[in-house]
Design a protein around this motif. Sequence first.
Motif, PDB file in Angstrom:
ATOM      1  N   PHE A  22       8.392  -0.162  -2.970  1.00  0.00           N
ATOM      2  CA  PHE A  22       9.240  -0.837  -2.766  1.00  0.00           C
ATOM      3  C   PHE A  22       9.119  -2.241  -2.557  1.00  0.00           C
ATOM      4  N   MET A  23       8.140  -2.815  -1.767  1.00  0.00           N
ATOM      5  CA  MET A  23       7.939  -4.149  -1.864  1.00  0.00           C
ATOM      6  C   MET A  23       7.478  -4.946  -3.201  1.00  0.00           C
ATOM      7  N   ALA A  24       6.711  -4.056  -3.845  1.00  0.00           N
ATOM      8  CA  ALA A  24       6.238  -4.583  -5.256  1.00  0.00           C
ATOM      9  C   ALA A  24       7.465  -4.954  -6.134  1.00  0.00           C
ATOM     10  N   SER A  43      -2.266  -0.804  -8.925  1.00  0.00           N
ATOM     11  CA  SER A  43      -1.821  -0.045  -7.683  1.00  0.00           C
ATOM     12  C   SER A  43      -2.864   1.251  -7.525  1.00  0.00           C
ATOM     13  N   SER A  44      -2.561   2.196  -6.930  1.00  0.00           N
ATOM     14  CA  SER A  44      -3.576   3.030  -6.138  1.00  0.00           C
ATOM     15  C   SER A  44      -4.433   4.028  -7.359  1.00  0.00           C
ATOM     16  N   SER A  45      -3.802   3.942  -8.643  1.00  0.00           N
ATOM     17  CA  SER A  45      -4.550   4.516  -9.743  1.00  0.00           C
ATOM     18  C   SER A  45      -3.874   3.756 -10.850  1.00  0.00           C
ATOM     19  N   SER A  64      -7.579  -1.371 -12.118  1.00  0.00           N
ATOM     20  CA  SER A  64      -8.217  -1.651 -10.759  1.00  0.00           C
ATOM     21  C   SER A  64      -7.520  -2.793 -10.149  1.00  0.00           C
ATOM     22  N   VAL A  65      -7.485  -2.962  -8.920  1.00  0.00           N
ATOM     23  CA  VAL A  65      -7.079  -4.009  -8.166  1.00  0.00           C
ATOM     24  C   VAL A  65      -8.032  -5.186  -8.499  1.00  0.00           C
ATOM     25  N   GLN A  66      -9.257  -4.894  -8.461  1.00  0.00           N
ATOM     26  CA  GLN A  66     -10.377  -5.754  -8.733  1.00  0.00           C
ATOM     27  C   GLN A  66     -10.138  -6.333 -10.135  1.00  0.00           C
ATOM     28  N   PRO A  82      -0.261  -0.766   1.592  1.00  0.00           N
ATOM     29  CA  PRO A  82      -0.319  -0.475   3.045  1.00  0.00           C
ATOM     30  C   PRO A  82      -0.991  -1.376   3.847  1.00  0.00           C
ATOM     31  N   ASN A  83      -0.623  -1.662   5.111  1.00  0.00           N
ATOM     32  CA  ASN A  83      -1.369  -2.556   5.811  1.00  0.00           C
ATOM     33  C   ASN A  83      -2.751  -2.504   6.082  1.00  0.00           C
ATOM     34  N   ALA A  84      -3.406  -1.520   6.170  1.00  0.00           N
ATOM     35  CA  ALA A  84      -4.827  -1.659   6.418  1.00  0.00           C
ATOM     36  C   ALA A  84      -5.595  -2.352   5.084  1.00  0.00           C
ATOM     37  N   ALA A  88      -8.801  -6.613   2.907  1.00  0.00           N
ATOM     38  CA  ALA A  88      -9.937  -6.559   1.769  1.00  0.00           C
ATOM     39  C   ALA A  88      -9.194  -7.218   0.421  1.00  0.00           C
ATOM     40  N   PHE A  89      -8.017  -6.831   0.011  1.00  0.00           N
ATOM     41  CA  PHE A  89      -7.230  -7.502  -1.151  1.00  0.00           C
ATOM     42  C   PHE A  89      -6.810  -9.013  -0.901  1.00  0.00           C
ATOM     43  N   ALA A  90      -6.468  -9.403   0.373  1.00  0.00           N
ATOM     44  CA  ALA A  90      -6.104 -10.864   0.562  1.00  0.00           C
ATOM     45  C   ALA A  90      -7.376 -11.626   0.238  1.00  0.00           C
ATOM     46  N   LYS A 104       3.221  -8.285   5.477  1.00  0.00           N
ATOM     47  CA  LYS A 104       3.016  -8.230   6.830  1.00  0.00           C
ATOM     48  C   LYS A 104       2.986  -6.772   7.357  1.00  0.00           C
ATOM     49  N   PRO A 105       2.099  -6.474   8.024  1.00  0.00           N
ATOM     50  CA  PRO A 105       1.256  -7.484   9.079  1.00  0.00           C
ATOM     51  C   PRO A 105      -0.012  -7.711   8.304  1.00  0.00           C
ATOM     52  N   LEU A 106      -0.234  -9.108   8.227  1.00  0.00           N
ATOM     53  CA  LEU A 106      -1.248  -9.636   7.700  1.00  0.00           C
ATOM     54  C   LEU A 106      -2.343  -8.834   7.626  1.00  0.00           C
ATOM     55  N   VAL A 129       2.963 -15.472   4.252  1.00  0.00           N
ATOM     56  CA  VAL A 129       3.377 -14.069   4.390  1.00  0.00           C
ATOM     57  C   VAL A 129       4.838 -13.943   4.787  1.00  0.00           C
ATOM     58  N   PRO A 130       5.520 -12.841   4.104  1.00  0.00           N
ATOM     59  CA  PRO A 130       6.788 -12.693   3.863  1.00  0.00           C
ATOM     60  C   PRO A 130       7.601 -12.338   5.187  1.00  0.00           C
ATOM     61  N   PHE A 131       7.641 -13.399   6.015  1.00  0.00           N
ATOM     62  CA  PHE A 131       8.570 -13.318   7.242  1.00  0.00           C
ATOM     63  C   PHE A 131      10.023 -13.773   6.669  1.00  0.00           C
ATOM     64  N   ALA A 319      17.238 -14.115   0.525  1.00  0.00           N
ATOM     65  CA  ALA A 319      16.185 -14.573   1.361  1.00  0.00           C
ATOM     66  C   ALA A 319      14.986 -14.180   0.788  1.00  0.00           C
ATOM     67  N   PHE A 320      14.550 -13.181   0.223  1.00  0.00           N
ATOM     68  CA  PHE A 320      13.228 -13.063  -0.523  1.00  0.00           C
ATOM     69  C   PHE A 320      13.082 -13.993  -1.513  1.00  0.00           C
ATOM     70  N   ASN A 321      13.991 -14.190  -2.476  1.00  0.00           N
ATOM     71  CA  ASN A 321      13.944 -15.132  -3.491  1.00  0.00           C
ATOM     72  C   ASN A 321      13.604 -16.555  -3.056  1.00  0.00           C
TER      73      ASN A 321
HETATM   74  N1  LIG Z   1       8.496  -8.176   4.226  1.00  0.00           N
HETATM   75  C1  LIG Z   1       9.071  -7.548   4.511  1.00  0.00           C
HETATM   76  O1  LIG Z   1      10.480  -7.449   4.455  1.00  0.00           O
HETATM   77  C2  LIG Z   1       8.694  -5.899   4.297  1.00  0.00           C
HETATM   78  C3  LIG Z   1       9.620  -4.934   3.885  1.00  0.00           C
HETATM   79  C4  LIG Z   1       8.972  -3.674   3.937  1.00  0.00           C
HETATM   80  C5  LIG Z   1       7.504  -3.503   3.713  1.00  0.00           C
HETATM   81  N2  LIG Z   1       6.820  -4.566   4.031  1.00  0.00           N
HETATM   82  C6  LIG Z   1       5.330  -4.342   3.858  1.00  0.00           C
HETATM   83  O2  LIG Z   1       4.974  -4.231   2.516  1.00  0.00           O
HETATM   84  C7  LIG Z   1       3.886  -3.621   2.391  1.00  0.00           C
HETATM   85  C8  LIG Z   1       4.148  -2.263   1.310  1.00  0.00           C
HETATM   86  O3  LIG Z   1       5.208  -1.531   1.855  1.00  0.00           O
HETATM   87  P1  LIG Z   1       6.095  -0.619   0.870  1.00  0.00           P
HETATM   88  O4  LIG Z   1       7.436  -0.281   1.688  1.00  0.00           O
HETATM   89  O5  LIG Z   1       6.207  -1.423  -0.433  1.00  0.00           O
HETATM   90  O6  LIG Z   1       5.124   0.588   0.842  1.00  0.00           O
HETATM   91  P2  LIG Z   1       5.209   1.782  -0.427  1.00  0.00           P
HETATM   92  O7  LIG Z   1       4.740   2.912   0.211  1.00  0.00           O
HETATM   93  O8  LIG Z   1       6.738   1.719  -0.845  1.00  0.00           O
HETATM   94  O9  LIG Z   1       4.488   1.142  -1.483  1.00  0.00           O
HETATM   95  C9  LIG Z   1       2.905   1.102  -1.405  1.00  0.00           C
HETATM   96  C10 LIG Z   1       2.104   1.009  -2.607  1.00  0.00           C
HETATM   97  O10 LIG Z   1       0.952   0.649  -2.434  1.00  0.00           O
HETATM   98  C11 LIG Z   1       0.158   1.599  -3.296  1.00  0.00           C
HETATM   99  N3  LIG Z   1      -1.063   1.773  -2.638  1.00  0.00           N
HETATM  100  C12 LIG Z   1      -1.472   2.451  -1.554  1.00  0.00           C
HETATM  101  N4  LIG Z   1      -2.814   2.323  -1.444  1.00  0.00           N
HETATM  102  C13 LIG Z   1      -3.329   1.538  -2.172  1.00  0.00           C
HETATM  103  C14 LIG Z   1      -4.681   0.876  -2.572  1.00  0.00           C
HETATM  104  N5  LIG Z   1      -5.715   1.384  -1.830  1.00  0.00           N
HETATM  105  N6  LIG Z   1      -4.911   0.175  -3.554  1.00  0.00           N
HETATM  106  C15 LIG Z   1      -3.748  -0.122  -4.509  1.00  0.00           C
HETATM  107  N7  LIG Z   1      -2.420   0.172  -4.231  1.00  0.00           N
HETATM  108  C16 LIG Z   1      -2.351   1.092  -3.095  1.00  0.00           C
HETATM  109  C17 LIG Z   1       0.969   2.747  -3.351  1.00  0.00           C
HETATM  110  O11 LIG Z   1       0.587   3.547  -4.555  1.00  0.00           O
HETATM  111  C18 LIG Z   1       2.529   2.305  -3.563  1.00  0.00           C
HETATM  112  O12 LIG Z   1       2.895   1.836  -4.853  1.00  0.00           O
HETATM  113  C19 LIG Z   1       3.544  -3.039   3.857  1.00  0.00           C
HETATM  114  O13 LIG Z   1       2.326  -3.738   4.144  1.00  0.00           O
HETATM  115  C20 LIG Z   1       4.738  -3.330   4.560  1.00  0.00           C
HETATM  116  O14 LIG Z   1       4.703  -3.359   5.860  1.00  0.00           O
HETATM  117  C21 LIG Z   1       7.409  -5.944   4.193  1.00  0.00           C
END
Ligand SMILES: NC(=O)c1ccc[n+]([C@@H]2O[C@H](COP(=O)([O-])OP(=O)(O)OC[C@H]3O[C@@H](n4cnc5c(N)ncnc54)[C@H](O)[C@@H]3O)[C@@H](O)[C@H]2O)c1
Length: 377
Positions: A22-24, A43-45, A64-66, A82-84, A88-90, A104-106, A129-131, A319-321
């Motif tokens: 979603f966020m990408a 991404s994850s693969s 890969s992310v790297q 995902p948050n955790a 490492a990526f940042a 977020k969360p950072l 950070v996208p607040f 707002a995001f833009n």
């Molecule tokens: N600022 C905002 O308004 C807002 C809104 C929604 C979500 N978020 C944040 O955005 C982040 C992502 O949320 P989302 O809703 O897009 O989640 P999502 O589940 O839709 O997407 C997560 C993506 O990360 C990929 N991914 C998972 N593990 C990975 C890894 N180890 N390496 C590379 N890619 C990996 C997944 O394949 C997936 O494509 C979260 O931290 C969430 O808190 C922020």
Amino acid sequence: MENDRTTTAPSRLRAGFVGAGFMAEVHSRAARAAGAEIAGIASSSPSSAARAKDRLGAEQAYASVQDLIQDDGIDVIHVCTPNATHVAFAEAALKAGKHVVCEKPLATNVQDATHLVELAATARTVATVPFVYRFHPMVREAQARIASGQTGRISTIQGSYLQDWLLSRNDDNWRVDAGLGGPSRAFADIGSHLCDLLEFVSGDRIIRVGALSRTLFSGRAKHKDVQTEDLVAAVFATENGTVGSLLVSQVAPGRKNRLMIEISGSESTVQFDQESPETLWLGKRAGSQLLVRDPGALSPEAARLSVLPAGHPQGYQDAFNAFVADTYAAIDGELRAGLPTFRDGLRSAVLTESIVESSKCGEWVDVPGVNQLEGVQ
Ligand SMILES: NC(=O)c1ccc[n+]([C@@H]2O[C@H](COP(=O)([O-])OP(=O)(O)OC[C@H]3O[C@@H](n4cnc5c(N)ncnc54)[C@H](O)[C@@H]3O)[C@@H](O)[C@H]2O)c1
């Protein structure tokens, strides 16, 4: 009429995206709107990246992310995973000399968030950070009215962020898992936005919290031992001596993304509801009003963020833009008001830990200021 609004950034930056959910998508739309090249995605693969490449219209999918982070042709990395995984990526992106937009969360704890703030300071790159709710014009209008004293002496601050997408036991997501989402779920996920907005608009700081949290289901569809909270209620005190309350829930039927803040002073109350972002409610003892966005009649920052004329509704993506455009402007050396940085991400991590601690021990907890954290300038 001449349009002098500054919500675009001049450079043609090359942006890379980590994550394909979603966020990408939201980030890449905003990056494109701000004039960046959608240069790459990982991404994850490799297959997930390849699918997202076409969906997002990116130039290249990375194995890969790297690989993405190490590419010298990328200027700015957007971490949308995902948050955790954020820390490492940042960290890798900052060490590679990139500018970073990290979701977020950072980080899922204060220590990691502090580390990232210190790294960003050393790297001397832009780290945000996208607040993003800060970037609604009517939020800036509320902020300007409070800062100019129009609302009078502030007496109470309240807010809520309510959703229903985890209402049933069968609703599930990676956020439920503390290993991926962090020890706090509802608060870190959406309470973080709420507190950022309350502090941003009021110009005040929460210094003490008393919180209660509840987890309604010990197991969900895919997660059998759920430790993260579905809802949090808290009362707080602020630096300026104000008191307030907040409610955060992901199990409130009918509420989809109901972020509401309400700040009352001796002269008036301002209320903003992000599901009706084109208006601001101005409460008065007599003659309350609904102020409708109209750039000609708003404060300078609210007018700057009004990219469309009155009567042409703006929303979340706008707002995001604006947030991404202001991040890119900062990369170009122009710092615009209200840009949320890694320090704001750290602030949010501090508040989250205080809320978790208070709800665990059942006592008031003092919230340390970011400046009190060792090494953070
Ligand atoms: N600022 C905002 O308004 C807002 C809104 C929604 C979500 N978020 C944040 O955005 C982040 C992502 O949320 P989302 O809703 O897009 O989640 P999502 O589940 O839709 O997407 C997560 C993506 O990360 C990929 N991914 C998972 N593990 C990975 C890894 N180890 N390496 C590379 N890619 C990996 C997944 O394949 C997936 O494509 C979260 O931290 C969430 O808190 C922020």
